[in-house]
Write a protein that holds these residues in place. Sequence first.
Motif, PDB file in Angstrom:
ATOM      1  N   ILE A 141      -6.421  -3.290  -2.826  1.00  0.00           N
ATOM      2  CA  ILE A 141      -5.169  -3.446  -2.087  1.00  0.00           C
ATOM      3  C   ILE A 141      -4.904  -4.925  -1.802  1.00  0.00           C
ATOM      4  CG2 ILE A 141      -3.969  -2.872   0.064  1.00  0.00           C
ATOM      5  CD1 ILE A 141      -5.702  -0.321   0.145  1.00  0.00           C
ATOM      6  N   PRO A 142      -3.701  -5.421  -2.118  1.00  0.00           N
ATOM      7  CA  PRO A 142      -3.386  -6.821  -1.811  1.00  0.00           C
ATOM      8  C   PRO A 142      -3.554  -7.116  -0.326  1.00  0.00           C
ATOM      9  CG  PRO A 142      -1.715  -5.867  -3.243  1.00  0.00           C
ATOM     10  CD  PRO A 142      -2.590  -4.737  -2.792  1.00  0.00           C
ATOM     11  N   ASP A 143      -3.966  -8.327  -0.019  1.00  0.00           N
ATOM     12  CA  ASP A 143      -4.183  -8.720   1.366  1.00  0.00           C
ATOM     13  C   ASP A 143      -2.851  -8.789   2.108  1.00  0.00           C
ATOM     14  OD1 ASP A 143      -5.611  -9.457   3.564  1.00  0.00           O
ATOM     15  OD2 ASP A 143      -5.792 -11.559   3.009  1.00  0.00           O
ATOM     16  N   SER A 144      -2.894  -8.481   3.388  1.00  0.00           N
ATOM     17  CA  SER A 144      -1.706  -8.606   4.231  1.00  0.00           C
ATOM     18  C   SER A 144      -2.149  -8.686   5.682  1.00  0.00           C
ATOM     19  CB  SER A 144      -0.748  -7.418   4.036  1.00  0.00           C
ATOM     20  OG  SER A 144      -1.204  -6.286   4.749  1.00  0.00           O
ATOM     21  N   HIS A 145      -1.198  -9.041   6.560  1.00  0.00           N
ATOM     22  CA  HIS A 145      -1.508  -9.121   7.984  1.00  0.00           C
ATOM     23  C   HIS A 145      -1.488  -7.752   8.653  1.00  0.00           C
ATOM     24  CE1 HIS A 145      -1.714 -13.476   8.504  1.00  0.00           C
ATOM     25  NE2 HIS A 145      -0.733 -13.559   7.622  1.00  0.00           N
ATOM     26  N   ARG A 203      -3.462  -0.918   5.520  1.00  0.00           N
ATOM     27  CA  ARG A 203      -4.138  -1.143   4.241  1.00  0.00           C
ATOM     28  C   ARG A 203      -5.180  -0.052   3.979  1.00  0.00           C
ATOM     29  NH1 ARG A 203      -7.175  -5.344   3.608  1.00  0.00           N
ATOM     30  NH2 ARG A 203      -6.801  -5.596   1.368  1.00  0.00           N
ATOM     31  N   TYR A 204      -4.719   1.196   3.974  1.00  0.00           N
ATOM     32  CA  TYR A 204      -5.581   2.334   3.655  1.00  0.00           C
ATOM     33  C   TYR A 204      -4.954   3.056   2.478  1.00  0.00           C
ATOM     34  CZ  TYR A 204      -8.561   6.427   4.239  1.00  0.00           C
ATOM     35  OH  TYR A 204      -9.465   7.431   4.022  1.00  0.00           O
ATOM     36  N   HIS A 205      -5.770   3.455   1.533  1.00  0.00           N
ATOM     37  CA  HIS A 205      -5.261   3.923   0.247  1.00  0.00           C
ATOM     38  C   HIS A 205      -4.540   5.263   0.305  1.00  0.00           C
ATOM     39  CE1 HIS A 205      -9.221   5.847   0.631  1.00  0.00           C
ATOM     40  NE2 HIS A 205      -8.714   6.830  -0.095  1.00  0.00           N
ATOM     41  N   GLY A 206      -4.843   6.084   1.324  1.00  0.00           N
ATOM     42  CA  GLY A 206      -4.278   7.427   1.364  1.00  0.00           C
ATOM     43  C   GLY A 206      -3.677   7.773   2.706  1.00  0.00           C
ATOM     44  N   ALA A 207      -2.836   8.787   2.708  1.00  0.00           N
ATOM     45  CA  ALA A 207      -2.273   9.322   3.947  1.00  0.00           C
ATOM     46  C   ALA A 207      -3.058  10.558   4.359  1.00  0.00           C
ATOM     47  CB  ALA A 207      -0.800   9.675   3.756  1.00  0.00           C
ATOM     48  N   ALA A 208      -3.095  10.837   5.652  1.00  0.00           N
ATOM     49  CA  ALA A 208      -3.797  12.003   6.179  1.00  0.00           C
ATOM     50  C   ALA A 208      -3.363  13.264   5.448  1.00  0.00           C
ATOM     51  CB  ALA A 208      -3.494  12.149   7.668  1.00  0.00           C
ATOM     52  N   LYS A 209      -4.313  14.209   5.302  1.00  0.00           N
ATOM     53  CA  LYS A 209      -3.991  15.427   4.542  1.00  0.00           C
ATOM     54  C   LYS A 209      -2.872  16.234   5.205  1.00  0.00           C
ATOM     55  CE  LYS A 209      -8.177  17.644   6.411  1.00  0.00           C
ATOM     56  NZ  LYS A 209      -9.491  18.210   5.995  1.00  0.00           N
ATOM     57  N   THR A 248       0.866  -1.191   0.000  1.00  0.00           N
ATOM     58  CA  THR A 248       0.000   0.000   0.000  1.00  0.00           C
ATOM     59  C   THR A 248       0.899   1.236   0.000  1.00  0.00           C
ATOM     60  OG1 THR A 248      -1.422  -1.322   1.464  1.00  0.00           O
ATOM     61  CG2 THR A 248      -2.098   0.947   1.055  1.00  0.00           C
ATOM     62  N   PRO A 249       1.644   1.471  -1.089  1.00  0.00           N
ATOM     63  CA  PRO A 249       2.728   2.461  -1.072  1.00  0.00           C
ATOM     64  C   PRO A 249       2.299   3.872  -1.464  1.00  0.00           C
ATOM     65  CG  PRO A 249       2.810   1.235  -3.114  1.00  0.00           C
ATOM     66  CD  PRO A 249       1.642   0.680  -2.331  1.00  0.00           C
ATOM     67  N   LYS A 250       1.371   4.448  -0.685  1.00  0.00           N
ATOM     68  CA  LYS A 250       0.849   5.764  -1.084  1.00  0.00           C
ATOM     69  C   LYS A 250       1.906   6.866  -1.019  1.00  0.00           C
ATOM     70  CE  LYS A 250      -0.766   4.842   3.357  1.00  0.00           C
ATOM     71  NZ  LYS A 250      -1.488   3.658   3.830  1.00  0.00           N
ATOM     72  N   LEU A 251       2.800   6.813  -0.046  1.00  0.00           N
ATOM     73  CA  LEU A 251       3.788   7.884   0.106  1.00  0.00           C
ATOM     74  C   LEU A 251       5.005   7.697  -0.796  1.00  0.00           C
ATOM     75  CD1 LEU A 251       3.676   8.336   3.987  1.00  0.00           C
ATOM     76  CD2 LEU A 251       2.793   9.919   2.271  1.00  0.00           C
TER      77      LEU A 251
END
Length: 445
Positions: free
Chosen positions: A316-320, A325-331, A283-286
Motif C-alpha cells: 500500500i502506498p504511504d500516506s498520512h 491503510r488496511y487492505h480489506g473492509a470488515a466482513k 487503498t481503494p478496497k471498496l
Amino acid sequence: MSIQVPAQWRSALPYLDERLPEDRTPQTRAGGSVQVNLPMELARQSIQQKEFWDIPAPVQEAYRSFRPTPLWRASRFEQAIGSRVPIWVKYEGENISGSHKLNTALAQAYYYHKAGVRELVTGTGAGQWGTALAAACSLFGMRCTIFMVGTSLERKPYRGVLMRLLGAEVHASPTTLTDVARQSGGQGNSLSLAIGEAVEYAARTSGAAFCIGSGENYSILHQSVIGLEAAEQLAEHEAEVDAVIGCVGAGSNFGGLALPFYTEAKASGGTMPRLVAAESSSTPKLTKGVYAYDKTDATGTSPLEAMYTIGSDYSIPDSHSAGLRYHGAAKLISALRHQGYVDAVAVDQVTALECGRVFTQTQTVLPAPESCHALAAAARLATSGAGDLRAERGILVCVSGHGYLDLGAYQQLLDGTLRDQAPSPAALLAAVSGLAPVDSPARQS
C-alpha cells in the motif's frame, strides 16, 4: 430531552438479507495456525442473531466520562463549500485516545480481564487504537503491548509517548522480535504486518491475548453507541438526513455510525438513508477491490474472511491516513456492500486534508486525516454529487477523531509538499489474482 449514554449496543446481524459467509481455514505455513481465543461473550456478539446487548456496568460507567459525544450542524462549513443541504457532524475526538476507538477498547478490555487475561497485544496504524487499548488496559489493570506501523510512529512520535505514559510497551513495526517481520525482510510498513506481529507475539506469550480494534463484528457492535446517540440527537433537533457518511479503514466508525440507521430502517420498515463509506484512493478496497476470501494479517495463519480487498500482499502506498491503510473492509461492511446497502467513495489525501483545513477554519475543530476523507465525501455529496450519490435532505458525517498529533500532515499541505500516490492497476490485479471469490449472489436493486 437530555440524551443519555446508551444502555445497550444494537446489532445489525439479525437484519442481514443472508448470513455472513463462513470463515475459511487457510493453507498455513509450516509453523501451523495461530489460535486467537476470544472471551465467550465476544464470540457470542460475533455470531448470535441477537439485536440488543446490555453494556456491562463498568463499561457504561467508563463511557460516561466522554459520552454522549457532541453532534452539531456545521453551518459555517456548509457556507464555505456551498452546500445545498444541512451537514450534521458527530464528533468522537473528545477522549484520551482522540478517537472512536475507545468505545470498543473499553469493552474488549473488560471482557478479556473478566476471562483472566493479564496482557493484551495489538497492532495499530495511526495510533488511535493503540492509545485506546493502552488506556483501557490501564483502567482494568492489565499489561499492554503494541506494534505500531513504523512510518506512522516516526511521523507521530507523541502517539508512542502517550501509549507509554499509559503503561504500554510500544514497538515500531517491522521489528526484530517476530518471524513474520523477519520474513518480510524489514519491508512493508503496513497495518497488516503490525497486526501479524501482534498475533505471533501474543500466541507465544503466557497470559497474553491478541485483540483487534476494527473489523470484527463485536467491535462494530460496540461502536453502535455512535449511531444510536446520533439518531436521538437528530430527532431532538427535528433534523432529517438522507446520507450517513464515515471513513473506512476496516470499518468500525463507519459501521458504528451507519448500521444503527440500517437496523432501524429494517426493523421499522422505514426509509433507509444512503450509507456511504469514504476510503483512501491509495487503498481503494471498496471501489476497486474484489469480494473474495483473504487474510486479515501478514501471518497467513488466521481464518480467511470474506471481504472487499485489494489483496493482503499488496504494498500500500504511504500516506498520512495510516488508519485507512488496511487492505480489506470488515466482513460485515463487505457483505452489506455486496448486497447493495453500502456505497463507497474514494478520496485522495490532498483533497481530504484541504477539506480538513476548511473544516478547521470554519468549525475550529481539527479533524484527523482519516476523518477528513469522510468530510470530503460529505462535501462532494452536498455540492456536485459523486456519480449518482447526492444528498437532497441532509448529511450526517462522523468526524472519528482529532488531528492534533497529525499536524505534520497539515504542515505539508500548507507548504505545498503533500502528494498522492495512486495504486498501480497492474499491482492491484496481481495482488488479488490468487484469491477465491465469494460465491453468494448480490441483492437485486
